[in-house]
Design an enzyme around this catalytic site. Structure first.
Site, PDB file in Angstrom:
ATOM      1  N   LYS A  37     -23.236  16.697   5.562  1.00 18.24           N
ATOM      2  CA  LYS A  37     -22.330  17.211   6.574  1.00 18.24           C
ATOM      3  C   LYS A  37     -22.083  16.132   7.632  1.00 18.24           C
ATOM      4  CE  LYS A  37     -19.914  20.184   8.912  1.00 18.24           C
ATOM      5  NZ  LYS A  37     -18.574  20.575   8.433  1.00 18.24           N
ATOM      6  N   SER A  50       0.820  -1.208   0.000  1.00 17.84           N
ATOM      7  CA  SER A  50       0.000   0.000   0.000  1.00 17.84           C
ATOM      8  C   SER A  50       0.856   1.262   0.000  1.00 17.84           C
ATOM      9  CB  SER A  50      -0.962  -0.034   1.195  1.00 17.84           C
ATOM     10  OG  SER A  50      -1.801  -1.159   1.117  1.00 17.84           O
TER      11      SER A  50
END
Length: 317
Positions: free
Chosen positions: A176, A124
C-alpha cells in the site's frame, strides 16, 4: 426676406444632421453583421464557413486534455472540414493523456483523412498520437521515437536522515502506497511497478505494430527507448515521408481532398496552452518566488513536467 434666409439655413442644417445619422446607422448595422458572423462561425468551423483543411497544433507536454478532445470532435462533425493536419511538436507526456487523444484521433480518421506533420519532435506519447493518423510526415532532422513507458519518483530518505526526520506509518498491506519517496524501494514494490510499466509498454508496442503495419518483433527492435532522425525513422518505417505542410497537404490530395483548399488552424477556445495552463504556470512561478509573468518562461523550460503523475511516456532531452 430674413425669415426665408433663416429657414433655408435651418433646412440645410437638418439635412446635414440627417445625412450624418444615416451614415452612422449604416456603420452600426455593418458592425453588428460582422460581429454576429464572427460569433456564429467562431467555433465549429475554425473561423470560416467554407470548405477547408483543418490544422491542429499539439505541442508541449501532453496531459489529459478534454478541451482538445472536444475540438477534435467538432472538427469531425464539421462538414466544412475536408481533411485534417496534426502539427505535432512534443516530447510526450502521460500515457493516459496520450491514450485519450489517440482514441479521439482514430475516431476522427474514421470520418476524414488525417495526416501528422512532425515539427522538431514527436516522441513517446506524442509519437503514439502521431501513429493514430494514416500518414506521418517528418523533417529530415526531426526527432521521432522513444517508444516506451516509465515512472519516476524521488528517494529523499537520505535527506530525511540528515535532517533527523523519521516516517511513521500504519498500512493495511506491505505494498500500500508503494513506492514511497520517504524510504528506499523494496524488491516487491519494484517488481509491482515493473509489471505496471511492462503492461503499458506491451500495449504501446501493440499500437505501433498495428498502426505502422509492422511485426511485433520489428517494433520491439526499435522500442528500446531509442530516438531517430526523420531520415532514420523513414528507413525504419516509423514515418511515411520527409517534408512539411506542403507534403502533408499533397498526401491529403491523394485521399480526395482538394489540395488548393486553405489550411485553417483550429485553436484552443480557452486561449491558453492545452497541456500546461497559464494558471498552473503562474502557480508554479509563485511557488518559486518568481513574478507571475514568469509562467510562460517556466513552461518553455519544461517545468510542466514536474507536475506529471502516474505512468509517463516522455522523452527527456
Amino acid at each position: 426676406m430674413t425669415f426665408r434666409a433663416d429657414d433655408l439655413i435651418e433646412r440645410r442644417r437638418l439635412r446635414r444632421k440627417l445625412t450624418f445619422w444615416r451614415v452612422a446607422a449604416l456603420f452600426i448595422v455593418a458592425a453588428i453583421v460582422i460581429a454576429a458572423s464572427a460569433w456564429f462561425y467562431r467555433g465549429d468551423t475554425g473561423g470560416t464557413a467554407v470548405a477547408h483543411i483543418a490544422k491542429v497544433q499539439i505541442d508541449g507536454t501532453i496531459f489529459q486534455n478534454d478541451e482538445l478532445v472536444e475540438r477534435l470532435e467538432k472538427i469531425r462533425k464539421s462538414p466544412q472540414v475536408k481533411g485534417v493536419i496534426l502539427a505535432i511538436d512534443s516530447p510526450g507526456g502521460t500515457t493516459a493523456g496520450g491514450e485519450l487523444i489517440y482514441d479521439e484521433v482514430r475516431k476522427l480518421a474514421a470520418d476524414k483523412p488525417v495526416v501528422t506533420q512532425v515539427g522538431s519532435l514527436a516522441a513517446s506519447a506524442a509519437y503514439m498520437i502521431a501513429s493514430a493518423t494514416d500518414h506521418i510526415v517528418a523533417r529530415q532532422t526531426s526527432i521521432v521515437g522513444s517508444i516506451g513507458v516509465l515512472i519516476q519518483y524521488p528517494d529523499i530518505s537520505g535527506l530525511m536522515d540528515k535532517l533527523g526526520v523519521k516516517l511513521e506509518e500504519v498500512k493495511s498491506s506491505p505494498l500500500k502506497a508503494e513506492p514511497s519517496p520517504f524510504k528506499p524501494t523494496s524488491d516487491a514494490a519494484r517488481e509491482m511497478v515493473r509489471k505496471l510499466i511492462m503492461d503499458s509498454y506491451d500495449w504501446f508496442v501493440g499500437i505501433v505494430a498495428e498502426r505502422r503495419h509492422m511485426s511485433r518483433d520489428q517494433v520491439l527492435a526499435l522500442a528500446d527507448g531509442s530516438i531517430f532522425t526523420g531520415r532514420q525513422a523513414l528507413a525504419n518505417k516509423l514515418v511515411d515521408a520527409i517534408g512539411g505542410e506542403d507534403e502533408a497537404v499533397a498526401w491529403l490530395g491523394t485521399k480526395g481532398v482538394d489540395p488548393k483548399l486553405t489550411v485553417v488552424e483550429w485553436k484552443s477556445s480557452k486561449g491558453n496552452s492545452y497541456f500546461f495552463s497559464n494558471s498552473l504556470a503562474r502557480m508554479a512561478a509563485r511557488a518559486l518566488g518568481l513574478p507571475e509573468d514568469s509562467g510562460d518562461l517556466l513552461r518553455e523550460l519544461g517545468a510542466d513536467r514536474l507536475f506529471l503523475d502516474g505512468l509517463v511516456s516522455l522523452w527527456h532531452p
